[in-house]
Design a protein around this motif. Sequence first.
Motif, PDB file in Angstrom:
ATOM      1  N   MET A 171      72.482 -40.085  16.037  1.00 58.24           N
ATOM      2  CA  MET A 171      72.108 -41.010  15.376  1.00 58.24           C
ATOM      3  C   MET A 171      72.986 -42.676  14.410  1.00 58.24           C
ATOM      4  N   THR A 172      73.940 -41.052  14.083  1.00 61.62           N
ATOM      5  CA  THR A 172      74.916 -42.096  13.228  1.00 61.62           C
ATOM      6  C   THR A 172      75.758 -42.905  13.763  1.00 61.62           C
ATOM      7  N   VAL A 173      75.565 -43.220  15.123  1.00 59.72           N
ATOM      8  CA  VAL A 173      76.015 -44.132  16.153  1.00 59.72           C
ATOM      9  C   VAL A 173      75.012 -45.251  16.582  1.00 59.72           C
ATOM     10  N   PHE A 174      74.486 -44.428  16.946  1.00 59.28           N
ATOM     11  CA  PHE A 174      72.990 -44.838  17.981  1.00 59.28           C
ATOM     12  C   PHE A 174      72.064 -46.051  17.629  1.00 59.28           C
ATOM     13  N   LEU A 175      71.748 -45.554  16.598  1.00 55.15           N
ATOM     14  CA  LEU A 175      71.084 -47.099  16.119  1.00 55.15           C
ATOM     15  C   LEU A 175      72.226 -48.138  15.361  1.00 55.15           C
ATOM     16  N   ILE A 176      73.617 -47.519  15.371  1.00 56.76           N
ATOM     17  CA  ILE A 176      74.160 -49.657  14.573  1.00 56.76           C
ATOM     18  C   ILE A 176      74.699 -50.023  16.264  1.00 56.76           C
ATOM     19  N   TYR A 177      75.462 -49.019  17.062  1.00 56.74           N
ATOM     20  CA  TYR A 177      75.830 -49.352  18.114  1.00 56.74           C
ATOM     21  C   TYR A 177      75.038 -50.095  19.464  1.00 56.74           C
ATOM     22  N   ILE A 178      74.105 -49.367  19.543  1.00 54.05           N
ATOM     23  CA  ILE A 178      72.866 -49.352  20.320  1.00 54.05           C
ATOM     24  C   ILE A 178      71.362 -50.085  20.474  1.00 54.05           C
TER      25      ILE A 178
ATOM     26  N   ILE B  83      82.056 -50.807   8.468  1.00 59.66           N
ATOM     27  CA  ILE B  83      83.373 -50.291   9.207  1.00 59.66           C
ATOM     28  C   ILE B  83      82.540 -50.142  10.589  1.00 59.66           C
ATOM     29  N   MET B  84      81.177 -49.714  11.286  1.00 56.57           N
ATOM     30  CA  MET B  84      81.176 -48.857  12.011  1.00 56.57           C
ATOM     31  C   MET B  84      80.564 -50.824  13.103  1.00 56.57           C
TER      32      MET B  84
ATOM     33  N   SER C 153      81.380 -52.856  16.184  1.00 55.03           N
ATOM     34  CA  SER C 153      80.599 -52.656  17.337  1.00 55.03           C
ATOM     35  C   SER C 153      80.311 -54.192  18.187  1.00 55.03           C
ATOM     36  N   GLU C 154      80.887 -55.145  16.872  1.00 55.08           N
ATOM     37  CA  GLU C 154      80.178 -56.830  16.961  1.00 55.08           C
ATOM     38  C   GLU C 154      82.416 -57.060  18.285  1.00 55.08           C
ATOM     39  N   THR C 155      83.258 -56.596  18.615  1.00 54.22           N
ATOM     40  CA  THR C 155      84.180 -56.209  18.574  1.00 54.22           C
ATOM     41  C   THR C 155      83.974 -56.401  20.769  1.00 54.22           C
TER      42      THR C 155
END
Length: 247
Positions: free
Chosen positions: A135-142, A218-219, A223-225
């Motif tokens: 969830m550390t990355v899934f919530l932000i990237y997805i 940072i993430m 994620s917007e790139t």
Amino acid sequence: MYLDYFSFFMLFFATALSIYIVIVKRDFVRQHRNIILFVFIGILLYSQYSRYFARLFTINASYDIKDLPLGYCRLSAIMITIYVFTKNKYVGQFLYFQAGFGFFSILFPGGDFFILTQNHRSIGYIFDHYMIAMMTVFLIYIEGIRPSKKGLIAMMIYAFVIPFSLLPYALSSGHNTYYILDGVFIKMVFGNNQIVISIIYFIGVNLYLICMYYLSKIMVKHSETPQKKSLFKPLWPWVSFGVFAIV
């Protein structure tokens, strides 16, 4: 013993690889989001059932306060399910700030890398903390969650009020709710003085939350790139993931 450390390494490797896939192959994950969540939430619901409800169908069914989700990760596992069905952004922010604890629990099962506890052998423990760490990355990237300063302050208040309100119960019962009695590593370094443990605990948790807030910035920017279109290159993560599944 060697097999224990091998299985522990494979769990950590699978978690790191999954985080890599979410970050680097985020367009693919977004495209198949519903299928991925359907599978993961199905297993997570079974994990929660086995943890909290399976004993209802036994002869000696009993519950007490120790069976409640009195911990960051236990509560996070429940909140993942709530978030998936509600997609509430406030629940998502709250969950993000707690998710890093799940990664620590993957890295240090039971709080001590050098002495592996039975935790790393429990399917419920393994899958719950794997999902939380993800969830550390899934919530932000997805999911597009954007942690805010208000969310940070709310989490700081929660991390102070709830654990310390449970401190009298933890001291009287010996039940280490929210790790308030030892702070995982604090007791090993600073000794048994509960006042010292509580102060270091408070400082440490707040520093962790601040770091998670700035990490989210940072993430979010990353994620917007634009992402490269080559889905299966490099090939080695997919081969490694297949090898892990077979093992």
